[in-house]
Motif scaffolding. Sequence first.
Motif, PDB file in Angstrom:
ATOM      1  N   ILE A 183      34.323 -14.671 -30.179  1.00  0.00           N
ATOM      2  CA  ILE A 183      33.132 -14.206 -30.899  1.00  0.00           C
ATOM      3  C   ILE A 183      31.958 -14.045 -29.938  1.00  0.00           C
ATOM      4  N   LEU A 184      31.745 -15.055 -29.085  1.00  0.00           N
ATOM      5  CA  LEU A 184      30.629 -14.991 -28.139  1.00  0.00           C
ATOM      6  C   LEU A 184      30.784 -13.824 -27.168  1.00  0.00           C
ATOM      7  N   PHE A 185      32.019 -13.614 -26.686  1.00  0.00           N
ATOM      8  CA  PHE A 185      32.215 -12.533 -25.725  1.00  0.00           C
ATOM      9  C   PHE A 185      32.129 -11.171 -26.403  1.00  0.00           C
ATOM     10  N   SER A 186      32.547 -11.096 -27.667  1.00  0.00           N
ATOM     11  CA  SER A 186      32.406  -9.823 -28.389  1.00  0.00           C
ATOM     12  C   SER A 186      30.929  -9.483 -28.586  1.00  0.00           C
ATOM     13  N   ILE A 187      30.099 -10.504 -28.827  1.00  0.00           N
ATOM     14  CA  ILE A 187      28.657 -10.275 -28.941  1.00  0.00           C
ATOM     15  C   ILE A 187      28.100  -9.774 -27.612  1.00  0.00           C
TER      16      ILE A 187
ATOM     17  N   SER B 141      30.176  -7.914 -16.068  1.00  0.00           N
ATOM     18  CA  SER B 141      31.410  -8.660 -16.358  1.00  0.00           C
ATOM     19  C   SER B 141      31.415 -10.002 -15.638  1.00  0.00           C
ATOM     20  N   ILE B 142      30.981  -9.997 -14.369  1.00  0.00           N
ATOM     21  CA  ILE B 142      30.899 -11.253 -13.612  1.00  0.00           C
ATOM     22  C   ILE B 142      29.879 -12.189 -14.253  1.00  0.00           C
ATOM     23  N   LEU B 143      28.758 -11.628 -14.703  1.00  0.00           N
ATOM     24  CA  LEU B 143      27.751 -12.435 -15.395  1.00  0.00           C
ATOM     25  C   LEU B 143      28.323 -13.020 -16.686  1.00  0.00           C
ATOM     26  N   GLY B 144      29.093 -12.207 -17.420  1.00  0.00           N
ATOM     27  CA  GLY B 144      29.713 -12.695 -18.653  1.00  0.00           C
ATOM     28  C   GLY B 144      30.681 -13.833 -18.394  1.00  0.00           C
TER      29      GLY B 144
ATOM     30  N   ALA C 174      30.540 -15.923 -15.863  1.00  0.00           N
ATOM     31  CA  ALA C 174      29.720 -17.092 -15.507  1.00  0.00           C
ATOM     32  C   ALA C 174      29.139 -17.758 -16.753  1.00  0.00           C
ATOM     33  N   LEU C 175      28.691 -16.945 -17.712  1.00  0.00           N
ATOM     34  CA  LEU C 175      28.145 -17.502 -18.954  1.00  0.00           C
ATOM     35  C   LEU C 175      29.226 -18.215 -19.760  1.00  0.00           C
ATOM     36  N   LEU C 176      30.454 -17.662 -19.761  1.00  0.00           N
ATOM     37  CA  LEU C 176      31.558 -18.312 -20.472  1.00  0.00           C
ATOM     38  C   LEU C 176      31.813 -19.709 -19.925  1.00  0.00           C
ATOM     39  N   TRP C 177      31.878 -19.826 -18.601  1.00  0.00           N
ATOM     40  CA  TRP C 177      32.171 -21.126 -18.001  1.00  0.00           C
ATOM     41  C   TRP C 177      30.991 -22.085 -18.131  1.00  0.00           C
TER      42      TRP C 177
ATOM     43  N   ARG D 214      41.642 -23.079 -21.581  1.00  0.00           N
ATOM     44  CA  ARG D 214      42.605 -21.986 -21.740  1.00  0.00           C
ATOM     45  C   ARG D 214      41.903 -20.696 -22.120  1.00  0.00           C
ATOM     46  N   ALA D 215      40.994 -20.779 -23.096  1.00  0.00           N
ATOM     47  CA  ALA D 215      40.305 -19.582 -23.565  1.00  0.00           C
ATOM     48  C   ALA D 215      39.431 -18.982 -22.468  1.00  0.00           C
ATOM     49  N   ALA D 216      38.696 -19.833 -21.740  1.00  0.00           N
ATOM     50  CA  ALA D 216      37.827 -19.330 -20.673  1.00  0.00           C
ATOM     51  C   ALA D 216      38.645 -18.680 -19.561  1.00  0.00           C
TER      52      ALA D 216
END
Length: 706
Positions: A265-269, A288-291, A293-296, A310-312
């Motif tokens: 959900i967060l990445f789709s946003i 994409s690299i910024l995304g 970094a935000l995920l981790w 696993r998801a990250a």
Amino acid sequence: MRNAYHHIDFYPLRHPLVLFFIPFAVGIVTAYYASGIFTTAVVAAIMIVSMVGLILSQYIISKKYSDYCLYIFCGMTLMSVGALLCLQRINATQVDWPQDKGDYLIGITSPPRHSERSQRVDAKILSGKYEGKLLRLYFPDSVNISTGDEVFVHTKIDAPQNSGNPHEFDNKGYLLQQGISGTGYVWQYKKRDGTERKSSLRQWGGKVREKLTSRYSEYFEGQSLAILAAMTIGDKNELTKEVQDIFSQVGASHLLALSGLHLGILFSIFNITFLRRTRNRYFRIVLSILGIALLWTFAFIAGLPISLQRAALMFSLAQIMIIFRRDAFSINNLALSAIIILIINPLSLFDVGFQLSYASVLAILWIFPIIPCPKVVARYKVLRFFHDSLCVTFCATIGTAPLVAYYFHNFPVYGLIVNLVLVFFAYGILVGAILFFILPFATEFIAIPLNGLLKMLEATLTFFAELPGSHLKPYPTAVSVLLIYCLIFLYLFFRKKRKTLYPVATIICTFIIISESYAHRPHRLKPQIVFYNLYGGNAIHFINNEEDTYLWQQGRDATRSLSYIEKTFWEEENIKTPVQLREGYDSVKGNASILFSSLTDLPKATDSLLKEEPKSAVISFHNKRVIALTGKIARSRDSTAQVDYLYVTKGFSGDPASALEHYSPKTLVISSSLGDKYRLMWKVSAREKNVTIKDMKESGALVVHL
């Protein structure tokens, strides 16, 4: 959504990383369950032999058989690598702690988790012989500690142990998987001031999580606060048992455990807001690299649970594949993420979150593409979205249902409908949480609809939980679960091939599942005596059958400890609430009889007597005589007969040698509530008189089958 998976099939040669993962995982499992047989040196020798055999087979053996040798020796090498990593992890975690109390400087690495009278924290030893070892410590609830604090503690550290009670949770294995080397209760402590150490990423994440939770608490309260904190930042400290049970009953527990749903959900946003609006390829790479970094960053703030790791990893690999214009979602990427996690921590393979996470994603990647989409639905994006969401939920349910039934004994009947509704709640709550933090000037206005959404979520789940037959409580065995997955695999693998192997294998698996279910059916208990190993109390359970059981207990905390056993052992075996043994109780049913009497002159049982602490007592059951010794030696006509089990608990202050001389028991059972000094005295005296010793602190609960 469907286009991302349309080409996926599970033939192993099309997914070579699966061929690497399988022997690697088999090696980890073998080393974990046979760690007493295989040592690091033995496994290293096997790995060297396998590598030498791999090289020689390509030069000595003919081409006709060289490929087979390649597969065999590669598999053995990968198994050896997995086993070696697993053994190294186990050896690094296991520690021989001192028998006496010691002084340790620790750093708190996790936010405190409060219970009724204490708070639990994870800590790391910062100096000394045991520097770097992880501990799970319990402080009094009144102590003010937080993540990053450095504390001098004076306590006794013990290696993690299970209580040994029937059907209990494997706490020792769980702590081993988390890298916890010891546990202890801290009563003497002192905070260290004036020294700042560099915080690890996990500690930094814990501090940020505490600050965000504190920010939430200014606008939310009660269960709304607890659900919001759990769903958005992984803080479950405020969740009550009742709310967790409701989520579990309707199959929505994954909503409280941050996983691929939340990251998706967060990445789709992020994708809708930034990536789709960017045409320049190089700028898309930067975004994409910024995304990633935000995920981790989010993963570390949430505590980096296995499901989120696993998801990250999956989303990171997917974005990298998109950058290089390769396949983003594949079983290969799933296997690669699993291998990376297991290299870092091989024991993650036994984590329930790891198994559920990978089982659900594998089922989605494998089953979703073969589900047909009706032409009428495919014409409309809205209908297709609902259809695909329902199919994804269905696939995830198939992948996780056997594991959920095995670990949690739950099957949500309305799970498909509930999870379809939860997707929209999750979107709304996560979007609201993002706006709550990035728009500080509108925080108060955002909190109002967000609070209403949380109330609606709680009401919806409560409604489904209260429906008749909302959940079933299956109790499958490990063999049954494995065979169910074998049946799913056989169907998917041979669905397009008309071979006799599939029906024959299906019949065999089905027959074994039915046999296992019959062998482990309810109402199979035989007469037995169970000496429970409890914290803060003592209890002996006399079981004739599921309907006819009796309980002797002592200690104020025994009832609270028995509540956990009631939800595991008693519930799974359909054991009815036992009769509480009181003075003068006498019952004869068929071949079973039980006689209870106190070793002191007490009156007959009355209502007022039920509130008193049980005294030392003699209990006869199935021709076995048990004496529970909680006070001084008492001389009565009941106590001089042959004693089969002498159960010594905290409170006895007499001489062990005199007690053994007086009662002459066949077996001495030492309660874990007894202090170390008296435990040693009892053991020495028992050895001198050749009495069998059962120390519950070392060997756990004792089950005597009659």
